[in-house]
Design an enzyme around this catalytic site. Structure first.
Site, PDB file in Angstrom:
ATOM      1  N   PHE A 161     -12.222 -27.656 -28.831  1.00 55.72           N
ATOM      2  CA  PHE A 161     -10.811 -27.376 -29.098  1.00 55.72           C
ATOM      3  C   PHE A 161     -10.181 -28.600 -29.766  1.00 55.72           C
ATOM      4  O   PHE A 161     -10.299 -29.723 -29.255  1.00 55.72           O
ATOM      5  CB  PHE A 161     -10.067 -27.057 -27.800  1.00 55.72           C
ATOM      6  CG  PHE A 161     -10.327 -25.677 -27.275  1.00 55.72           C
ATOM      7  CD1 PHE A 161      -9.382 -24.660 -27.436  1.00 55.72           C
ATOM      8  CD2 PHE A 161     -11.521 -25.378 -26.641  1.00 55.72           C
ATOM      9  CE1 PHE A 161      -9.628 -23.385 -26.972  1.00 55.72           C
ATOM     10  CE2 PHE A 161     -11.770 -24.102 -26.160  1.00 55.72           C
ATOM     11  CZ  PHE A 161     -10.820 -23.105 -26.326  1.00 55.72           C
ATOM     12  N   ASP A 251     -15.132 -31.655 -25.160  1.00 55.83           N
ATOM     13  CA  ASP A 251     -13.844 -32.146 -25.644  1.00 55.83           C
ATOM     14  C   ASP A 251     -14.012 -32.701 -27.052  1.00 55.83           C
ATOM     15  O   ASP A 251     -15.061 -33.271 -27.396  1.00 55.83           O
ATOM     16  CB  ASP A 251     -13.302 -33.239 -24.723  1.00 55.83           C
ATOM     17  CG  ASP A 251     -12.602 -32.672 -23.494  1.00 55.83           C
ATOM     18  OD1 ASP A 251     -12.590 -31.434 -23.334  1.00 55.83           O
ATOM     19  OD2 ASP A 251     -12.067 -33.468 -22.702  1.00 55.83           O
ATOM     20  N   ASP A 253     -12.223 -35.218 -28.434  1.00 52.53           N
ATOM     21  CA  ASP A 253     -11.991 -36.661 -28.556  1.00 52.53           C
ATOM     22  C   ASP A 253     -13.190 -37.445 -28.021  1.00 52.53           C
ATOM     23  O   ASP A 253     -13.051 -38.425 -27.295  1.00 52.53           O
ATOM     24  CB  ASP A 253     -10.701 -37.073 -27.850  1.00 52.53           C
ATOM     25  CG  ASP A 253     -10.657 -36.633 -26.394  1.00 52.53           C
ATOM     26  OD1 ASP A 253     -11.462 -35.761 -26.011  1.00 52.53           O
ATOM     27  OD2 ASP A 253      -9.817 -37.158 -25.639  1.00 52.53           O
ATOM     28  N   HIS A 273     -18.634 -36.707 -13.275  1.00 53.24           N
ATOM     29  CA  HIS A 273     -17.559 -37.521 -13.855  1.00 53.24           C
ATOM     30  C   HIS A 273     -17.953 -39.002 -13.776  1.00 53.24           C
ATOM     31  O   HIS A 273     -18.339 -39.496 -12.712  1.00 53.24           O
ATOM     32  CB  HIS A 273     -16.269 -37.270 -13.072  1.00 53.24           C
ATOM     33  CG  HIS A 273     -15.036 -37.726 -13.775  1.00 53.24           C
ATOM     34  ND1 HIS A 273     -14.798 -39.055 -14.070  1.00 53.24           N
ATOM     35  CD2 HIS A 273     -13.950 -37.043 -14.232  1.00 53.24           C
ATOM     36  CE1 HIS A 273     -13.629 -39.170 -14.678  1.00 53.24           C
ATOM     37  NE2 HIS A 273     -13.098 -37.965 -14.794  1.00 53.24           N
ATOM     38  N   GLU A 343      -9.398 -28.477 -14.780  1.00 51.86           N
ATOM     39  CA  GLU A 343     -10.535 -29.177 -14.178  1.00 51.86           C
ATOM     40  C   GLU A 343     -10.574 -29.007 -12.662  1.00 51.86           C
ATOM     41  O   GLU A 343     -11.651 -28.995 -12.058  1.00 51.86           O
ATOM     42  CB  GLU A 343     -10.483 -30.661 -14.543  1.00 51.86           C
ATOM     43  CG  GLU A 343     -11.754 -31.413 -14.173  1.00 51.86           C
ATOM     44  CD  GLU A 343     -11.775 -32.818 -14.739  1.00 51.86           C
ATOM     45  OE1 GLU A 343     -12.412 -33.010 -15.805  1.00 51.86           O
ATOM     46  OE2 GLU A 343     -11.140 -33.712 -14.128  1.00 51.86           O
ATOM     47  N   ASP A 366     -17.541 -43.607 -20.843  1.00 51.02           N
ATOM     48  CA  ASP A 366     -16.403 -44.272 -21.469  1.00 51.02           C
ATOM     49  C   ASP A 366     -16.694 -45.764 -21.450  1.00 51.02           C
ATOM     50  O   ASP A 366     -16.983 -46.334 -20.383  1.00 51.02           O
ATOM     51  CB  ASP A 366     -15.117 -43.955 -20.691  1.00 51.02           C
ATOM     52  CG  ASP A 366     -13.862 -44.396 -21.429  1.00 51.02           C
ATOM     53  OD1 ASP A 366     -13.897 -45.465 -22.080  1.00 51.02           O
ATOM     54  OD2 ASP A 366     -12.845 -43.691 -21.337  1.00 51.02           O
TER      55      ASP A 366
END
Length: 392
Positions: A161, A251, A253, A273, A343, A366
């Site tokens: 998206f 995602d 990004d 996560h 989520e 990340d």
């Protein structure tokens, strides 16, 4: 008054020739009936034979799609979510052509012999209590599983998206996907956006396709995020189930930074996560308020999964997105919004419907998080950004 006299004619005597003629007439009538019956029988047998031939050529497709359509119709009538899996098993057993079963034969591959006594890695957990593998670098042989996967001639859909300002991440997302994602396999990119004209025209490898799907740009980023479940659910019914066997949802990004292949595929696959891989149960950010449909009791929960990267068969992703969409709608009617939006509902579903495969934080990382010795690869990385500016 005039009287009319009716004269009755006498019936002529019944002769032998009349008897013969009558017998011949009856026999001819019976013969015509028999011929008609035989003609109809031959036609019926012919039609049944043709249907039988067509059925054997198309039986798996017809049964799987009809079973799938039956399930998605009944689910709107609040059929229990586990029923489809049971129905699918019954359908698959009915449509097996035992005479056409083939044994997949792998090529001669050279690899080290596996050990029954030694774990491939001892610094990380590689198996959940419900026997789902946790995928880390060094725990599988990609050549073997890739050759096995090729036997099925499957197609994979990658859903992303890119709404409002998030469209700026599409070029890097798609470009790196062409470098690392499912190389050598048939891939359909499904790009949801409110700005189709802004979707970059990148060079695609063979058997790679981009589908641009228009979506609504809600004012709040939270609504955009939650609306994804409804959009995926809707397009599974109308398009995806006709084109792919597996769906991967990601995602925008983010960028692919290393090889991501068929090791991530299974019936239902979720990713741990990266911010909570070492957290105890009480620290996991589930929705703990009991008035929300996303509520998970304090003594429940395995891992906290990130909704930025998950995968599964079309049927299993349909069940997941349907559950989340319906739960979000129920919360809306009660003026409730779960703590982490879709989520939270995503994690509620996975608490009670365990994933069949779990991806390690290698598959969502990340660089703002401190690197750890156990992290051998960073396969899918968050792109640096100002969240407040992007979401505004």
């Amino acid at each position: 008054m005039v009287l009319v006299k009716t004269v009755s004619k006498e019936k002529p005597p019944f002769t032998v020739s009349d008897k013969v003629n009558q017998d011949v007439s009856v026999k001819m009538k019976n013969f015509r009936k028999c011929c008609g019956f035989l003609t109809i029988s031959v036609l019926v047998v012919f039609m049944v034979s043709m249907v039988h031939i067509w059925f054997h050529r198309n039986e798996y497709f017809s049964f799987s799609i009809s079973g799938f359509q039956s399930y998605i119709t009944n689910l709107g009538q609040q059929e229990p979510i586990d029923d489809f899996k049971e129905n699918s098993l019954a359908v698959s057993q009915r449509c097996i052509d035992w005479d056409k079963l083939q044994t997949a034969s792998l090529p001669n591959l050279k690899y080290a012999k596996p050990s029954a006594l030694q774990l491939p890695r001892t610094d990380v957990n590689i198996l959940t209590p419900w026997l789902a593998p946790i995928i880390w670098e060094g725990t599988y042989n990609y050549d073997i599983i890739n050759e096995q996967f090729k036997q099925g001639n499957h197609s994979i859909g990658l859903i992303v998206f890119a709404v409002k300002k998030y469209v700026q991440f599409l070029n890097e997302f798609l470009t790196t996907a062409e470098l690392y994602f499912m190389l050598g396999h048939r891939v359909h990119y499904y790009v949801f956006t409110d700005r189709p004209e802004a979707v970059p025209k990148i060079s695609l490898n063979e058997n790679r396709f981009i589908h641009v799907l228009k979506t609504e740009p809600f004012k709040r980023w939270q609504d955009i995020s939650m609306q994804r479940m409804e959009s995926i659910r809707y397009h599974i019914l109308n398009q995806f189930h006709k084109e792919v066997d597996y769906l991967v949802c990601a995602d925008s990004d983010m960028k692919f930074n290393d090889h991501v292949g068929v090791e991530i595929l299974g019936e239902l696959v979720a990713t741990i996560h990266p911010g909570f891989y070492a957290s105890d149960r009480s620290s996991l950010p589930y929705e703990r308020r009991s008035f929300s449909e996303a509520y998970v009791p304090k003594d429940m929960g395995d891992f906290y999964y990130m909704a930025a990267f998950y995968a599964g068969t079309v049927q299993e992703i349909y069940k997941l997105t349907s559950f989340c969409y319906e739960s979000i709608e129920k919360d809306k009617k009660n003026a409730v919004e779960a703590v982490w939006h879709e989520e939270s509902h995503f994690n509620k579903f996975l608490t009670y419907h365990k994933p069949t495969k779990v991806l390690s934080p290698e598959y969502i990382w990340d660089n703002n998080i401190k690197d750890e010795p156990f992290l051998k690869r960073k396969r899918f990385l968050a792109v640096p950004k100002n969240h407040k500016e992007i979401r505004n």
